[in-house]
Scaffold this motif. Structure first.
Motif, PDB file in Angstrom:
ATOM      1  N   LEU A 163      11.877 -20.041  47.697  1.00 49.97           N
ATOM      2  CA  LEU A 163      11.570 -21.283  47.824  1.00 49.97           C
ATOM      3  C   LEU A 163      12.615 -21.651  48.930  1.00 49.97           C
ATOM      4  O   LEU A 163      13.537 -21.387  49.126  1.00 49.97           O
ATOM      5  CB  LEU A 163      12.103 -21.801  46.331  1.00 49.97           C
ATOM      6  CG  LEU A 163      11.755 -23.330  46.349  1.00 49.97           C
ATOM      7  CD1 LEU A 163      10.492 -23.467  45.791  1.00 49.97           C
ATOM      8  CD2 LEU A 163      12.656 -24.089  45.158  1.00 49.97           C
ATOM      9  N   ASP A 164      11.976 -22.756  49.689  1.00 54.38           N
ATOM     10  CA  ASP A 164      12.641 -23.387  50.677  1.00 54.38           C
ATOM     11  C   ASP A 164      12.457 -25.002  50.485  1.00 54.38           C
ATOM     12  O   ASP A 164      11.284 -25.376  50.491  1.00 54.38           O
ATOM     13  CB  ASP A 164      12.181 -22.944  52.100  1.00 54.38           C
ATOM     14  CG  ASP A 164      12.989 -23.520  53.068  1.00 54.38           C
ATOM     15  OD1 ASP A 164      14.225 -23.228  53.270  1.00 54.38           O
ATOM     16  OD2 ASP A 164      12.362 -24.331  54.081  1.00 54.38           O
ATOM     17  N   VAL A 165      13.499 -25.792  50.713  1.00 58.58           N
ATOM     18  CA  VAL A 165      13.390 -27.060  50.495  1.00 58.58           C
ATOM     19  C   VAL A 165      13.651 -27.520  51.510  1.00 58.58           C
ATOM     20  O   VAL A 165      15.073 -27.425  52.314  1.00 58.58           O
ATOM     21  CB  VAL A 165      14.371 -27.687  49.493  1.00 58.58           C
ATOM     22  CG1 VAL A 165      14.092 -29.201  49.383  1.00 58.58           C
ATOM     23  CG2 VAL A 165      13.914 -27.229  47.920  1.00 58.58           C
ATOM     24  N   HIS A 166      12.920 -28.019  52.723  1.00 58.82           N
ATOM     25  CA  HIS A 166      13.278 -28.647  53.853  1.00 58.82           C
ATOM     26  C   HIS A 166      13.210 -30.152  53.650  1.00 58.82           C
ATOM     27  O   HIS A 166      12.206 -30.994  53.440  1.00 58.82           O
ATOM     28  CB  HIS A 166      12.126 -28.365  54.952  1.00 58.82           C
ATOM     29  CG  HIS A 166      12.382 -28.986  56.340  1.00 58.82           C
ATOM     30  ND1 HIS A 166      13.168 -28.332  57.055  1.00 58.82           N
ATOM     31  CD2 HIS A 166      11.683 -29.865  56.917  1.00 58.82           C
ATOM     32  CE1 HIS A 166      13.270 -29.205  58.157  1.00 58.82           C
ATOM     33  NE2 HIS A 166      12.137 -29.946  58.276  1.00 58.82           N
ATOM     34  N   VAL A 167      14.228 -30.812  54.230  1.00 51.72           N
ATOM     35  CA  VAL A 167      14.588 -32.278  53.879  1.00 51.72           C
ATOM     36  C   VAL A 167      13.965 -32.780  55.256  1.00 51.72           C
ATOM     37  O   VAL A 167      14.257 -32.619  56.179  1.00 51.72           O
ATOM     38  CB  VAL A 167      16.012 -32.662  54.065  1.00 51.72           C
ATOM     39  CG1 VAL A 167      16.025 -34.185  53.861  1.00 51.72           C
ATOM     40  CG2 VAL A 167      16.649 -31.694  52.724  1.00 51.72           C
ATOM     41  N   GLU A 168      12.844 -33.902  55.169  1.00 47.38           N
ATOM     42  CA  GLU A 168      12.076 -34.449  56.194  1.00 47.38           C
ATOM     43  C   GLU A 168      13.073 -35.835  56.519  1.00 47.38           C
ATOM     44  O   GLU A 168      13.216 -36.350  57.512  1.00 47.38           O
ATOM     45  CB  GLU A 168      10.882 -34.863  56.005  1.00 47.38           C
ATOM     46  CG  GLU A 168       9.938 -33.769  55.301  1.00 47.38           C
ATOM     47  CD  GLU A 168       9.644 -32.735  56.504  1.00 47.38           C
ATOM     48  OE1 GLU A 168       9.765 -33.280  57.580  1.00 47.38           O
ATOM     49  OE2 GLU A 168       9.260 -31.737  56.321  1.00 47.38           O
ATOM     50  N   ASP A 169      13.510 -36.665  55.378  1.00 47.35           N
ATOM     51  CA  ASP A 169      14.127 -37.874  55.485  1.00 47.35           C
ATOM     52  C   ASP A 169      15.249 -37.921  54.440  1.00 47.35           C
ATOM     53  O   ASP A 169      14.885 -37.570  53.111  1.00 47.35           O
ATOM     54  CB  ASP A 169      13.303 -39.042  55.457  1.00 47.35           C
ATOM     55  CG  ASP A 169      12.280 -39.198  56.479  1.00 47.35           C
ATOM     56  OD1 ASP A 169      12.674 -39.305  57.553  1.00 47.35           O
ATOM     57  OD2 ASP A 169      10.976 -39.174  56.343  1.00 47.35           O
ATOM     58  N   VAL A 170      16.475 -38.659  54.938  1.00 49.93           N
ATOM     59  CA  VAL A 170      17.284 -39.067  53.809  1.00 49.93           C
ATOM     60  C   VAL A 170      17.737 -40.340  53.919  1.00 49.93           C
ATOM     61  O   VAL A 170      18.026 -40.851  55.238  1.00 49.93           O
ATOM     62  CB  VAL A 170      18.446 -37.940  54.218  1.00 49.93           C
ATOM     63  CG1 VAL A 170      19.873 -38.640  52.878  1.00 49.93           C
ATOM     64  CG2 VAL A 170      18.455 -36.525  53.386  1.00 49.93           C
ATOM     65  N   ILE A 171      17.729 -41.191  53.126  1.00 53.34           N
ATOM     66  CA  ILE A 171      18.145 -42.565  53.285  1.00 53.34           C
ATOM     67  C   ILE A 171      19.291 -42.628  51.797  1.00 53.34           C
ATOM     68  O   ILE A 171      19.091 -42.516  50.738  1.00 53.34           O
ATOM     69  CB  ILE A 171      17.001 -43.625  52.982  1.00 53.34           C
ATOM     70  CG1 ILE A 171      16.049 -43.204  53.995  1.00 53.34           C
ATOM     71  CG2 ILE A 171      17.519 -45.112  52.971  1.00 53.34           C
ATOM     72  CD1 ILE A 171      14.705 -44.150  53.656  1.00 53.34           C
ATOM     73  N   ALA A 172      20.457 -43.110  52.184  1.00 55.63           N
ATOM     74  CA  ALA A 172      21.386 -43.383  51.534  1.00 55.63           C
ATOM     75  C   ALA A 172      22.193 -44.587  51.726  1.00 55.63           C
ATOM     76  O   ALA A 172      22.206 -45.107  52.770  1.00 55.63           O
ATOM     77  CB  ALA A 172      22.557 -42.101  51.651  1.00 55.63           C
ATOM     78  N   GLU A 173      22.495 -45.293  50.471  1.00 50.49           N
ATOM     79  CA  GLU A 173      23.311 -46.509  50.396  1.00 50.49           C
ATOM     80  C   GLU A 173      24.064 -46.829  49.215  1.00 50.49           C
ATOM     81  O   GLU A 173      23.432 -46.545  48.120  1.00 50.49           O
ATOM     82  CB  GLU A 173      22.060 -47.763  50.493  1.00 50.49           C
ATOM     83  CG  GLU A 173      22.957 -49.039  50.471  1.00 50.49           C
ATOM     84  CD  GLU A 173      23.547 -49.329  51.686  1.00 50.49           C
ATOM     85  OE1 GLU A 173      24.862 -49.985  51.700  1.00 50.49           O
ATOM     86  OE2 GLU A 173      23.002 -48.787  52.773  1.00 50.49           O
ATOM     87  N   GLY A 174      25.368 -46.544  49.188  1.00 50.10           N
ATOM     88  CA  GLY A 174      26.398 -46.716  48.233  1.00 50.10           C
ATOM     89  C   GLY A 174      26.147 -45.357  47.460  1.00 50.10           C
ATOM     90  O   GLY A 174      26.212 -44.120  47.777  1.00 50.10           O
TER      91      GLY A 174
END
Length: 144
Positions: free
Chosen positions: A69-80
């Protein structure tokens, strides 16, 4: 205590690294460290437990069914204290998955996950996983 954006991103990066280790023990240990024992799961799961044990059980099932299994992160948006990630998940079906015997097929599907962090731990999750795509690729549901 609410988390900062930097803390939230660091916790997610550590979780993501463990998820791609392909080592169920590493994943379980990291889940114990990063998730609140009573984490609230905003995604219905077909298992009979809750909290951190449910998260560990889901990952155990996934890694049994898809050892690479491989989880490829396409987008990350973080706020607080919140983080949203859009992922592409791939793996080869080598173990039982949702009652489907191993097919040897390589699958790829999308998911969107949201995490809330407080006091240095993940306290709530929400997720949308493309299970229809999983099942179609495994031959459990015909493709139109």
């Amino acid at each position: 205590m609410s988390a900062t954006t930097e803390t939230t991103k660091a916790i997610f990066a550590r979780l993501h690294e463990s998820m791609n280790s392909a080592d169920p023990d590493v994943v379980a240990k990291t889940i114990d460290e990063l998730f609140d024992p009573n984490v609230e799961l905003g995604t219905p799961l077909p298992i009979g437990t809750t909290g951190v044990e449910a998260v560990k059980q889901v990952w155990s099932l996934l890694l049994h069914a898809f050892p690479d299994l491989d989880v490829h992160v396409e987008d990350v948006i973080a706020e607080g204290d919140k983080l949203v990630c859009r992922n592409t998940v791939t793996g080869t079906h080598e173990g039982d998955f949702m009652g489907i015997a191993p097919t040897g097929k390589r699958i790829s599907y999308k998911e969107i996950m949201i995490f809330r962090v407080a006091s240095g731990r993940i306290t709530k999750t929400w997720g949308v996983v493309d299970t229809l795509s999983q099942l179609r690729q495994l031959g459990a549901i015909p493709t139109p």
